[in-house]
Design an enzyme around this catalytic site. Structure first.
Site: not given
Length: 177
Positions: A24, A29, A44, A56, A59, A114, A126, A137
């Protein structure tokens, strides 16, 4: 099943996700709490879509951990350990992830800077273990020579925020993680 591998930065784990395949299609996971030693519960989920050429980062968070799964495309990830008490403080790590060849998860603990460069258009799922408020942040210049990440481009597409991030020396002098 998945295989969880430690990296050259303490507490950063690269997870190879093995799909269950049959006539199929397949099922994977993407995350299990038990894969991350000493990790916290993720609360979240976010989806980041980036065009080719976008960078990006870098951070970092003092309190929040991230768990990334690249759903499509090719990304180059740069990491730098800022944690005062980590045995790998000051170490960088560069990883190229291609969602077309295999699914991989990347766990990034608090205190590890990162960022990623989208070599192609990408879709990055994420998970985070703290709700977003904006208070945790922080950033460092993506091209800081003291960090020395060898990004695939010298002229990426950047947000104004990432273009204005301070140097590593300024961060360590003014507000060390």
């Amino acid at each position: 099943m998945a295989s969880v591998d430690a990296t050259d930065i303490a507490g950063v784990f690269l997870i190879t996700i093995e799909p269950f395949v049959d006539h199929r299609g397949d099922f994977s996971e993407l995350y299990r709490r038990e894969w991350i030693p000493e990790g916290r519960e993720m609360v979240q989920a976010n989806l980041s879509v980036s065009r080719a050429g976008v960078l990006r980062g870098l951070h970092y968070h003092r309190e929040q951990a991230d768990y990334w799964v690249l759903l499509s495309g090719v990304e180059f990830v740069g990491l730098y350990d800022l944690r005062r008490d980590a045995p790998t403080r000051g170490r960088k790590l560069q990883i190229r992830i291609d969602a077309g060849s295999e699914l991989r998860g990347l766990y990034i603990p608090p205190g590890v800077a990162h960022g990623f460069f989208a070599e192609t258009e990408i879709r990055l799922l994420y998970l985070v273990d703290r709700y977003f408020t904006g208070r945790d942040e922080h950033g460092i210049a993506w091209d800081d020579p003291e960090i020395g990440i060898e990004w695939p481009s010298d002229d990426p597409v950047l947000s104004e925020r990432d273009r204005a991030n301070p140097s590593l020396a300024d961060v360590l002098r003014k507000d060390p993680p």
